[in-house]
Motif scaffolding. Structure first.
Motif, mmCIF file in Angstrom:
data_model
loop_
_atom_site.group_PDB
_atom_site.id
_atom_site.type_symbol
_atom_site.label_atom_id
_atom_site.label_comp_id
_atom_site.label_asym_id
_atom_site.label_seq_id
_atom_site.Cartn_x
_atom_site.Cartn_y
_atom_site.Cartn_z
ATOM 1 N N PHE A 128 54.410 51.187 95.160
ATOM 2 C CA PHE A 128 55.661 51.554 94.832
ATOM 3 C C PHE A 128 56.515 50.498 95.653
ATOM 4 O O PHE A 128 56.441 50.934 97.082
ATOM 5 N N ARG A 129 57.198 49.586 95.235
ATOM 6 C CA ARG A 129 58.086 48.783 95.955
ATOM 7 C C ARG A 129 59.535 48.662 95.257
ATOM 8 O O ARG A 129 59.779 49.331 94.284
ATOM 9 N N PRO A 140 56.340 49.666 102.037
ATOM 10 C CA PRO A 140 56.495 50.607 103.100
ATOM 11 C C PRO A 140 56.228 49.673 104.307
ATOM 12 O O PRO A 140 56.909 50.355 105.680
ATOM 13 N N GLY A 141 55.974 48.531 104.702
ATOM 14 C CA GLY A 141 55.948 48.005 105.792
ATOM 15 C C GLY A 141 57.191 47.342 106.263
ATOM 16 O O GLY A 141 57.658 47.575 107.383
ATOM 17 N N THR A 142 57.813 46.935 105.271
ATOM 18 C CA THR A 142 59.288 46.421 105.696
ATOM 19 C C THR A 142 60.169 47.508 106.068
ATOM 20 O O THR A 142 60.937 47.367 106.958
ATOM 21 N N PHE A 151 60.360 54.867 104.733
ATOM 22 C CA PHE A 151 59.397 55.282 103.769
ATOM 23 C C PHE A 151 58.723 56.454 104.215
ATOM 24 O O PHE A 151 58.255 56.675 105.294
ATOM 25 N N GLU A 152 58.674 57.422 103.241
ATOM 26 C CA GLU A 152 57.984 58.909 103.659
ATOM 27 C C GLU A 152 57.010 59.103 102.447
ATOM 28 O O GLU A 152 57.516 58.588 101.141
ATOM 29 N N LEU A 159 59.028 58.391 99.016
ATOM 30 C CA LEU A 159 60.780 58.071 98.760
ATOM 31 C C LEU A 159 61.162 57.014 99.579
ATOM 32 O O LEU A 159 60.394 56.896 100.942
ATOM 33 N N TYR A 160 61.641 56.190 99.358
ATOM 34 C CA TYR A 160 62.510 55.237 100.303
ATOM 35 C C TYR A 160 64.133 56.021 100.504
ATOM 36 O O TYR A 160 64.497 56.203 99.368
#
Length: 420
Positions: A128-129, A140-142, A151-152, A159-160
């Motif tokens: 998911f991006r 998620p890393g960014t 990001f959770e 979700l972002y």
């Protein structure tokens, strides 16, 4: 959230109608979710709780296997409404092996922050991006290393959170066409398929289509849409009117938007209704609800901001008609068991007195056994219920509504978590 039954303690009854005025007088918006079909709910009483508070009522209808995330989507929409967010997009589908799915959505200069929310039964198997209008990729890393992003992820939701504007490598990301990019992790996808060995129908669906997902985007924004539903009656033949109001910074979006309604009738037949702009920024459509049951309305609006950038908004509403829907709801005043309830309360009070307990003990009467008999006698159904339903457990009630055992298990686990 309610299954519509007027549930009470053994001999203390208060009905929805008895507390409607108290609830409506609270300083806040009130939302209701009716779990089940219109005929097993009390739509008029639930609607009375929400009227006048700028809240609304949603009804699930039958929770069939193909409506896995309907209840979760209702909660997401209510959360958006309670926190003054608007829904930009709310699609669902399947993602499988192969090229990534790119889901476009528009953010505009009126949006202050946004949330991109993904629901799926197998999040570990999905990548998911987000992709910005400039082509930057947020993963998620960014997000974890960025001051305006986060990001959770939980069991079935990821979700972002995006603060706007978001400074990134190629520039500031804000207004424009964004994308949610969904792909498959092959190793975890195989593991997910192996978990479905005992569910042949679900396994066949996963092989054919992939993993079910629901994706929605919420925005805290100066561009708002507010939908409402009114009906002339709760009986078949009533006229239902859907209304949507679009404003930007509190000013109607006169001539800068369009709106339509995707309607699903009680027999699940779909249709699309065009909405007319009856006032600047105000859209309406009416129709006659002749079939008994729950009607689902998905309001879809789109247009241009004052700076000429595109926007979209969505909201789901439900209404219902049923035979006897206009009958007055039950109240304490009309309860034929009111006198018996007073007697039960009197005996219950006496059984709590120390002197009475001692007298019973001397007479060789067990107070515990007497209390059990009292509870059995006083556990009567309310006037709004059939006699046999009073003793049904919650799981039995839900089983009559949710016909898929897997969906029922998920709902029961969630309810147990809420109790904890």
């Amino acid at each position: 959230m309610t299954d519509g039954a007027e549930n009470h303690r053994s001999h203390i009854r208060r009905y929805i109608a008895d507390v409607a005025d108290e609830v409506s007088s609270m300083n806040g918006r009130i939302f209701a979710i009716g779990l089940g079909r219109a005929e097993v709910l009390n739509p008029a009483a639930l609607q009375a709780l929400c009227n006048g508070t700028n809240g609304y009522m949603l009804m699930t209808g039958d929770l069939s296997p193909d409506a896995t995330y309907r209840l979760a989507k209702y909660y997401q929409q209510i959360l958006a409404g309670a926190t003054n967010h608007d829904i930009i997009l709310d699609p669902e589908g399947y993602v499988g092996p192969g090229p990534e799915i790119r889901i476009p959505f528009w953010l505009s200069e009126t949006d202050i922050s946004a949330k991109a929310i993904l629901l799926s039964p197998a999040l570990q198997a999905i990548t998911f991006r987000l992709e910005t209008p400039q082509g930057d990729i947020i993963d998620p890393g960014t997000a974890s290393a960025h001051p305006t992003l986060s990001f959770e992820i939980a069991q079935q939701i990821a979700l972002y959170r995006v603060g706007l504007p978001a400074p990134l490598a190629s520039g500031t990301a804000h207004a424009g066409r964004w994308y949610a990019r969904l792909g498959i992790e092959p190793r975890y996808y195989k593991r997910y398929l192996s978990m479905l060995d005992n569910y042949p129908e679900e396994l066949a669906k996963a092989f054919a289509h992939g993993i079910l997902y629901n994706f929605n985007v919420h925005a805290f924004s100066n561009l708002r849409m507010r939908g409402s539903l009114s009906q002339t009656s709760n009986e078949p033949g009533a006229t239902m009117t859907v209304r949507a109001t679009l404003t930007e910074c509190g000013v109607p979006t006169a001539g800068r938007g369009t709106s339509r309604v995707e309607l699903i009738r009680p027999d699940f037949s779909p249709s699309t209704l065009a909405m007319s702009e009856v006032q600047p920024g105000v859209f309406e459509v009416s129709f006659d609800a002749n079939a008994q049951g729950v009607y689902q309305f998905r309001i879809l609006a789109e247009g241009w901001t004052l700076r000429g950038l595109p926007f979209t908004r969505e909201q789901t509403l439900t209404g219902a008609v049923l035979r006897g829907g206009d009958n007055p709801p039950p109240t304490m005043k009309g309860d034929p068991d009111a006198r018996g309830d007073r007697i039960c309360r009197l005996i219950d009070c006496l059984l709590q007195q120390k002197s009475v307990k001692e007298a019973l003990q001397k007479a060789g009467i067990g107070a515990g056994e007497l209390r059990r008999c009292l509870d059995q006698y006083c556990r009567k159904p309310s006037p709004a219920q059939a006699p046999h339903t009073a003793s049904l457990k919650l799981e039995d009630r839900l089983r009559s509504i949710i016909r898929d055992d897997r969906v029922l298990d998920v709902v029961m686990r969630e309810l147990e978590q809420e109790k904890k």
